[in-house]
Scaffold this motif. Structure first.
Motif, PDB file in Angstrom:
ATOM      1  N   VAL A  53     -10.891  24.558  38.490  1.00  0.00           N
ATOM      2  CA  VAL A  53     -11.083  23.520  37.470  1.00  0.00           C
ATOM      3  C   VAL A  53     -10.551  24.007  36.119  1.00  0.00           C
ATOM      4  CG1 VAL A  53     -12.809  22.219  36.147  1.00  0.00           C
ATOM      5  CG2 VAL A  53     -13.044  22.424  38.625  1.00  0.00           C
ATOM      6  N   CYS A  54     -10.835  25.254  35.785  1.00  0.00           N
ATOM      7  CA  CYS A  54     -10.368  25.817  34.516  1.00  0.00           C
ATOM      8  C   CYS A  54      -8.847  25.826  34.427  1.00  0.00           C
ATOM      9  CB  CYS A  54     -10.893  27.238  34.329  1.00  0.00           C
ATOM     10  SG  CYS A  54     -12.658  27.326  33.973  1.00  0.00           S
ATOM     11  N   VAL A  55      -8.189  26.186  35.504  1.00  0.00           N
ATOM     12  CA  VAL A  55      -6.725  26.192  35.521  1.00  0.00           C
ATOM     13  C   VAL A  55      -6.202  24.767  35.351  1.00  0.00           C
ATOM     14  CG1 VAL A  55      -4.703  26.610  36.980  1.00  0.00           C
ATOM     15  CG2 VAL A  55      -6.509  28.331  36.830  1.00  0.00           C
ATOM     16  N   LEU A  56      -6.754  23.831  36.096  1.00  0.00           N
ATOM     17  CA  LEU A  56      -6.315  22.437  36.024  1.00  0.00           C
ATOM     18  C   LEU A  56      -6.479  21.863  34.623  1.00  0.00           C
ATOM     19  CD1 LEU A  56      -5.358  19.906  37.655  1.00  0.00           C
ATOM     20  CD2 LEU A  56      -7.785  19.334  37.851  1.00  0.00           C
ATOM     21  N   GLN A  57      -7.590  22.207  33.961  1.00  0.00           N
ATOM     22  CA  GLN A  57      -7.914  21.634  32.655  1.00  0.00           C
ATOM     23  C   GLN A  57      -7.491  22.526  31.484  1.00  0.00           C
ATOM     24  OE1 GLN A  57      -9.362  18.447  32.101  1.00  0.00           O
ATOM     25  NE2 GLN A  57      -8.636  18.346  34.193  1.00  0.00           N
ATOM     26  N   ASP A  58      -6.779  23.606  31.771  1.00  0.00           N
ATOM     27  CA  ASP A  58      -6.313  24.532  30.720  1.00  0.00           C
ATOM     28  C   ASP A  58      -7.449  25.048  29.840  1.00  0.00           C
ATOM     29  OD1 ASP A  58      -3.575  24.406  31.447  1.00  0.00           O
ATOM     30  OD2 ASP A  58      -3.364  22.529  30.355  1.00  0.00           O
ATOM     31  N   VAL A  59      -8.555  25.424  30.470  1.00  0.00           N
ATOM     32  CA  VAL A  59      -9.666  26.025  29.732  1.00  0.00           C
ATOM     33  C   VAL A  59      -9.237  27.439  29.335  1.00  0.00           C
ATOM     34  CG1 VAL A  59     -12.066  26.815  29.880  1.00  0.00           C
ATOM     35  CG2 VAL A  59     -11.392  24.664  30.966  1.00  0.00           C
ATOM     36  N   PRO A  60      -9.304  27.774  28.053  1.00  0.00           N
ATOM     37  CA  PRO A  60      -8.900  29.119  27.624  1.00  0.00           C
ATOM     38  C   PRO A  60      -9.732  30.209  28.293  1.00  0.00           C
ATOM     39  CG  PRO A  60      -9.275  27.685  25.734  1.00  0.00           C
ATOM     40  CD  PRO A  60      -9.753  26.944  26.945  1.00  0.00           C
ATOM     41  N   LEU A  61      -9.114  31.351  28.508  1.00  0.00           N
ATOM     42  CA  LEU A  61      -9.812  32.471  29.143  1.00  0.00           C
ATOM     43  C   LEU A  61     -11.090  32.837  28.396  1.00  0.00           C
ATOM     44  CD1 LEU A  61      -6.810  34.800  30.027  1.00  0.00           C
ATOM     45  CD2 LEU A  61      -8.186  33.436  31.603  1.00  0.00           C
ATOM     46  N   THR A  62     -11.082  32.679  27.094  1.00  0.00           N
ATOM     47  CA  THR A  62     -12.253  33.045  26.295  1.00  0.00           C
ATOM     48  C   THR A  62     -13.460  32.158  26.559  1.00  0.00           C
ATOM     49  OG1 THR A  62     -11.450  31.674  24.465  1.00  0.00           O
ATOM     50  CG2 THR A  62     -10.880  34.023  24.418  1.00  0.00           C
ATOM     51  N   ARG A  63     -13.267  31.000  27.190  1.00  0.00           N
ATOM     52  CA  ARG A  63     -14.391  30.095  27.464  1.00  0.00           C
ATOM     53  C   ARG A  63     -14.746  30.016  28.949  1.00  0.00           C
ATOM     54  NH1 ARG A  63     -11.997  25.771  23.906  1.00  0.00           N
ATOM     55  NH2 ARG A  63     -11.998  24.500  25.776  1.00  0.00           N
ATOM     56  N   ARG A  64     -14.077  30.776  29.771  1.00  0.00           N
ATOM     57  CA  ARG A  64     -14.317  30.656  31.216  1.00  0.00           C
ATOM     58  C   ARG A  64     -15.591  31.333  31.699  1.00  0.00           C
ATOM     59  NH1 ARG A  64      -8.349  30.596  34.003  1.00  0.00           N
ATOM     60  NH2 ARG A  64      -7.522  28.995  32.613  1.00  0.00           N
ATOM     61  N   LEU A  65     -16.195  32.152  30.880  1.00  0.00           N
ATOM     62  CA  LEU A  65     -17.458  32.784  31.269  1.00  0.00           C
ATOM     63  C   LEU A  65     -18.657  32.015  30.756  1.00  0.00           C
ATOM     64  CD1 LEU A  65     -16.604  36.552  30.755  1.00  0.00           C
ATOM     65  CD2 LEU A  65     -16.653  35.246  32.890  1.00  0.00           C
ATOM     66  N   GLY A  66     -18.416  30.942  30.042  1.00  0.00           N
ATOM     67  CA  GLY A  66     -19.497  30.131  29.506  1.00  0.00           C
ATOM     68  C   GLY A  66     -19.709  30.404  28.028  1.00  0.00           C
ATOM     69  N   ARG A  67     -20.620  29.642  27.464  1.00  0.00           N
ATOM     70  CA  ARG A  67     -20.911  29.767  26.039  1.00  0.00           C
ATOM     71  C   ARG A  67     -21.707  31.042  25.775  1.00  0.00           C
ATOM     72  NH1 ARG A  67     -24.049  24.922  23.789  1.00  0.00           N
ATOM     73  NH2 ARG A  67     -25.424  25.593  25.429  1.00  0.00           N
ATOM     74  N   ASP A  68     -21.471  31.628  24.606  1.00  0.00           N
ATOM     75  CA  ASP A  68     -22.300  32.755  24.166  1.00  0.00           C
ATOM     76  C   ASP A  68     -23.629  32.191  23.699  1.00  0.00           C
ATOM     77  OD1 ASP A  68     -20.451  34.727  24.656  1.00  0.00           O
ATOM     78  OD2 ASP A  68     -19.578  34.615  22.645  1.00  0.00           O
ATOM     79  N   VAL A  69     -24.682  32.731  24.260  1.00  0.00           N
ATOM     80  CA  VAL A  69     -26.018  32.310  23.879  1.00  0.00           C
ATOM     81  C   VAL A  69     -26.698  33.512  23.233  1.00  0.00           C
ATOM     82  CG1 VAL A  69     -28.230  31.456  24.726  1.00  0.00           C
ATOM     83  CG2 VAL A  69     -26.106  30.692  25.794  1.00  0.00           C
TER      84      VAL A  69
END
Length: 73
Positions: A53-69
């Protein structure tokens, strides 16, 4: 990755409504032309589905692990 974590990542990145639509409708060629929902229901590892899904939607590598909480105090 558990399926519940997959959905959390999807909701955080795309919003609850769009994430469900995306998972139902977007065809992921890297997963044999299946949708995310189809892939998950046939036992494909949620991490692989998330990455597709990330590849298809061009999600940047920096956001692929989820949000920083921030940690709880």
């Amino acid at each position: 990755m558990r399926i519940s974590h997959f959905w959390k990542l999807m909701d955080d990145e795309f919003g609850p409504a769009y994430s469900r639509s995306l998972a139902r409708d977007a065809v992921l060629s890297s997963l044999g032309g299946r949708t995310a929902v189809d892939a998950l229901s046939t036992g494909v590892e949620p991490r692989l589905v998330w990455e597709a899904v990330c590849v298809l939607q061009d999600v940047p590598l920096t956001r692929r692990l989820g949000r920083d909480v921030p940690p709880r105090r």
